[in-house]
Motif scaffolding. Structure first.
Motif, PDB file in Angstrom:
ATOM      1  N   VAL A  26      -4.753  17.280 -16.026  1.00 26.22           N
ATOM      2  CA  VAL A  26      -4.500  15.906 -16.459  1.00 26.22           C
ATOM      3  C   VAL A  26      -5.802  15.216 -16.852  1.00 26.22           C
ATOM      4  O   VAL A  26      -5.886  14.573 -17.902  1.00 26.22           O
ATOM      5  CB  VAL A  26      -3.775  15.111 -15.342  1.00 26.22           C
ATOM      6  N   LEU A  27      -6.834  15.336 -16.020  1.00 30.72           N
ATOM      7  CA  LEU A  27      -8.114  14.697 -16.325  1.00 30.72           C
ATOM      8  C   LEU A  27      -8.740  15.263 -17.592  1.00 30.72           C
ATOM      9  O   LEU A  27      -9.258  14.510 -18.419  1.00 30.72           O
ATOM     10  CB  LEU A  27      -9.081  14.845 -15.153  1.00 30.72           C
ATOM     11  N   SER A  28      -8.679  16.573 -17.780  1.00 33.64           N
ATOM     12  CA  SER A  28      -9.271  17.150 -18.989  1.00 33.64           C
ATOM     13  C   SER A  28      -8.516  16.697 -20.226  1.00 33.64           C
ATOM     14  O   SER A  28      -9.131  16.410 -21.262  1.00 33.64           O
ATOM     15  CB  SER A  28      -9.331  18.678 -18.909  1.00 33.64           C
ATOM     16  N   ASP A  29      -7.189  16.588 -20.162  1.00 27.88           N
ATOM     17  CA  ASP A  29      -6.416  16.079 -21.298  1.00 27.88           C
ATOM     18  C   ASP A  29      -6.790  14.630 -21.608  1.00 27.88           C
ATOM     19  O   ASP A  29      -6.939  14.248 -22.773  1.00 27.88           O
ATOM     20  CB  ASP A  29      -4.921  16.169 -21.026  1.00 27.88           C
ATOM     21  N   LEU A  30      -6.924  13.806 -20.554  1.00 27.16           N
ATOM     22  CA  LEU A  30      -7.294  12.402 -20.757  1.00 27.16           C
ATOM     23  C   LEU A  30      -8.677  12.268 -21.386  1.00 27.16           C
ATOM     24  O   LEU A  30      -8.895  11.444 -22.279  1.00 27.16           O
ATOM     25  CB  LEU A  30      -7.260  11.644 -19.432  1.00 27.16           C
ATOM     26  N   ILE A  31      -9.609  13.073 -20.933  1.00 29.37           N
ATOM     27  CA  ILE A  31     -10.982  12.991 -21.440  1.00 29.37           C
ATOM     28  C   ILE A  31     -11.069  13.512 -22.872  1.00 29.37           C
ATOM     29  O   ILE A  31     -11.718  12.903 -23.719  1.00 29.37           O
ATOM     30  CB  ILE A  31     -11.941  13.756 -20.513  1.00 29.37           C
ATOM     31  N   ILE A  32     -10.402  14.611 -23.154  1.00 30.20           N
ATOM     32  CA  ILE A  32     -10.500  15.221 -24.486  1.00 30.20           C
ATOM     33  C   ILE A  32      -9.704  14.459 -25.534  1.00 30.20           C
ATOM     34  O   ILE A  32     -10.211  14.178 -26.625  1.00 30.20           O
ATOM     35  CB  ILE A  32     -10.054  16.697 -24.433  1.00 30.20           C
ATOM     36  N   MET A  63       0.835  -1.174   0.000  1.00 24.61           N
ATOM     37  CA  MET A  63       0.000   0.000   0.000  1.00 24.61           C
ATOM     38  C   MET A  63       0.884   1.243   0.000  1.00 24.61           C
ATOM     39  O   MET A  63       1.909   1.289   0.645  1.00 24.61           O
ATOM     40  CB  MET A  63      -0.898   0.004   1.222  1.00 24.61           C
ATOM     41  N   ASP A  64       0.459   2.216  -0.762  1.00 26.49           N
ATOM     42  CA  ASP A  64       1.192   3.478  -0.788  1.00 26.49           C
ATOM     43  C   ASP A  64       0.235   4.627  -0.463  1.00 26.49           C
ATOM     44  O   ASP A  64      -0.925   4.404  -0.156  1.00 26.49           O
ATOM     45  CB  ASP A  64       1.866   3.682  -2.140  1.00 26.49           C
ATOM     46  N   TYR A  65       0.730   5.820  -0.550  1.00 25.99           N
ATOM     47  CA  TYR A  65      -0.088   6.981  -0.202  1.00 25.99           C
ATOM     48  C   TYR A  65      -0.340   7.890  -1.393  1.00 25.99           C
ATOM     49  O   TYR A  65      -0.706   9.047  -1.220  1.00 25.99           O
ATOM     50  CB  TYR A  65       0.575   7.758   0.941  1.00 25.99           C
ATOM     51  N   ASP A  66      -0.141   7.367  -2.612  1.00 26.05           N
ATOM     52  CA  ASP A  66      -0.401   8.149  -3.817  1.00 26.05           C
ATOM     53  C   ASP A  66      -1.876   8.076  -4.185  1.00 26.05           C
ATOM     54  O   ASP A  66      -2.574   7.131  -3.834  1.00 26.05           O
ATOM     55  CB  ASP A  66       0.441   7.634  -4.988  1.00 26.05           C
ATOM     56  N   VAL A  67      -2.310   9.058  -4.926  1.00 22.93           N
ATOM     57  CA  VAL A  67      -3.703   9.120  -5.368  1.00 22.93           C
ATOM     58  C   VAL A  67      -3.908   8.175  -6.546  1.00 22.93           C
ATOM     59  O   VAL A  67      -2.964   7.593  -7.074  1.00 22.93           O
ATOM     60  CB  VAL A  67      -4.090  10.559  -5.769  1.00 22.93           C
ATOM     61  N   ILE A  68      -5.151   8.023  -6.957  1.00 19.51           N
ATOM     62  CA  ILE A  68      -5.500   7.226  -8.128  1.00 19.51           C
ATOM     63  C   ILE A  68      -6.100   8.173  -9.160  1.00 19.51           C
ATOM     64  O   ILE A  68      -6.995   8.954  -8.845  1.00 19.51           O
ATOM     65  CB  ILE A  68      -6.525   6.135  -7.773  1.00 19.51           C
ATOM     66  N   ILE A  69      -5.583   8.105 -10.391  1.00 18.59           N
ATOM     67  CA  ILE A  69      -6.109   8.908 -11.487  1.00 18.59           C
ATOM     68  C   ILE A  69      -6.431   7.966 -12.637  1.00 18.59           C
ATOM     69  O   ILE A  69      -5.582   7.199 -13.075  1.00 18.59           O
ATOM     70  CB  ILE A  69      -5.110   9.977 -11.950  1.00 18.59           C
ATOM     71  N   ILE A  70      -7.684   8.022 -13.095  1.00 17.30           N
ATOM     72  CA  ILE A  70      -8.147   7.153 -14.171  1.00 17.30           C
ATOM     73  C   ILE A  70      -8.835   8.010 -15.227  1.00 17.30           C
ATOM     74  O   ILE A  70      -9.656   8.864 -14.906  1.00 17.30           O
ATOM     75  CB  ILE A  70      -9.163   6.115 -13.648  1.00 17.30           C
ATOM     76  N   GLY A  71      -8.509   7.772 -16.473  1.00 17.10           N
ATOM     77  CA  GLY A  71      -9.211   8.407 -17.584  1.00 17.10           C
ATOM     78  C   GLY A  71      -9.596   7.330 -18.572  1.00 17.10           C
ATOM     79  O   GLY A  71      -8.749   6.565 -19.032  1.00 17.10           O
ATOM     80  N   MET A  77     -11.556  10.150 -13.352  1.00 16.33           N
ATOM     81  CA  MET A  77     -11.752  10.112 -11.917  1.00 16.33           C
ATOM     82  C   MET A  77     -10.409  10.287 -11.226  1.00 16.33           C
ATOM     83  O   MET A  77      -9.404   9.745 -11.667  1.00 16.33           O
ATOM     84  CB  MET A  77     -12.350   8.775 -11.487  1.00 16.33           C
ATOM     85  N   ALA A  78     -10.419  11.034 -10.154  1.00 16.33           N
ATOM     86  CA  ALA A  78      -9.256  11.167  -9.289  1.00 16.33           C
ATOM     87  C   ALA A  78      -9.737  10.957  -7.857  1.00 16.33           C
ATOM     88  O   ALA A  78     -10.729  11.546  -7.446  1.00 16.33           O
ATOM     89  CB  ALA A  78      -8.616  12.537  -9.444  1.00 16.33           C
ATOM     90  N   ALA A  79      -9.059  10.102  -7.125  1.00 22.12           N
ATOM     91  CA  ALA A  79      -9.498   9.768  -5.768  1.00 22.12           C
ATOM     92  C   ALA A  79      -8.296   9.558  -4.857  1.00 22.12           C
ATOM     93  O   ALA A  79      -7.187   9.326  -5.314  1.00 22.12           O
ATOM     94  CB  ALA A  79     -10.351   8.501  -5.798  1.00 22.12           C
ATOM     95  N   ASN A 139      -1.954  12.533 -22.315  1.00 21.99           N
ATOM     96  CA  ASN A 139      -1.448  13.790 -21.781  1.00 21.99           C
ATOM     97  C   ASN A 139       0.058  13.774 -21.825  1.00 21.99           C
ATOM     98  O   ASN A 139       0.671  12.752 -22.103  1.00 21.99           O
ATOM     99  CB  ASN A 139      -1.983  14.076 -20.373  1.00 21.99           C
ATOM    100  N   GLU A 140       0.673  14.891 -21.545  1.00 20.51           N
ATOM    101  CA  GLU A 140       2.129  15.009 -21.624  1.00 20.51           C
ATOM    102  C   GLU A 140       2.821  14.627 -20.323  1.00 20.51           C
ATOM    103  O   GLU A 140       4.033  14.501 -20.285  1.00 20.51           O
ATOM    104  CB  GLU A 140       2.511  16.439 -22.004  1.00 20.51           C
ATOM    105  N   ILE A 141       2.069  14.442 -19.275  1.00 23.15           N
ATOM    106  CA  ILE A 141       2.629  14.118 -17.967  1.00 23.15           C
ATOM    107  C   ILE A 141       2.519  12.611 -17.735  1.00 23.15           C
ATOM    108  O   ILE A 141       1.472  12.010 -17.965  1.00 23.15           O
ATOM    109  CB  ILE A 141       1.871  14.873 -16.852  1.00 23.15           C
ATOM    110  N   ASP A 142       3.603  11.995 -17.282  1.00 18.90           N
ATOM    111  CA  ASP A 142       3.581  10.562 -16.971  1.00 18.90           C
ATOM    112  C   ASP A 142       2.829  10.350 -15.656  1.00 18.90           C
ATOM    113  O   ASP A 142       3.316  10.737 -14.587  1.00 18.90           O
ATOM    114  CB  ASP A 142       5.000  10.029 -16.856  1.00 18.90           C
ATOM    115  N   ILE A 143       1.650   9.762 -15.744  1.00 20.55           N
ATOM    116  CA  ILE A 143       0.851   9.525 -14.537  1.00 20.55           C
ATOM    117  C   ILE A 143       0.778   8.039 -14.191  1.00 20.55           C
ATOM    118  O   ILE A 143      -0.075   7.611 -13.425  1.00 20.55           O
ATOM    119  CB  ILE A 143      -0.567  10.117 -14.691  1.00 20.55           C
TER     120      ILE A 143
END
Length: 59
Positions: A33-39, A1-9, A15-17, A43-47
């Motif tokens: 990041v979410l808007s880039d993933l949806i559109i 388990m880690d303490y990073d968030v979850i980002i899904i597109g 969703m980000a949680a 995106n340009e950022i490694d997530i």
């Protein structure tokens, strides 16, 4: 388990949680990041470190 968030597109949905009380300071970056993933589906950022797939145990 880690303490990073979850980002899904996926498709037209994103969703980000997992943000705690200090998570609001990341809202503008996560929103971009979410808007880039949806559109555009990318995106340009490694997530990759924020993927939910990191919890899958491949033993």
């Amino acid at each position: 388990m880690d303490y990073d968030v979850i980002i899904i597109g996926a498709g037209s949905m994103g969703m980000a949680a997992g943000f705690s009380g200090h998570g609001f300071k990341f809202s503008s970056a996560v929103g971009q990041v979410l808007s880039d993933l949806i559109i555009s589906g990318k995106n340009e950022i490694d997530i990759s470190r924020f993927s939910i797939k990191r919890f899958i145990n491949e033993s």
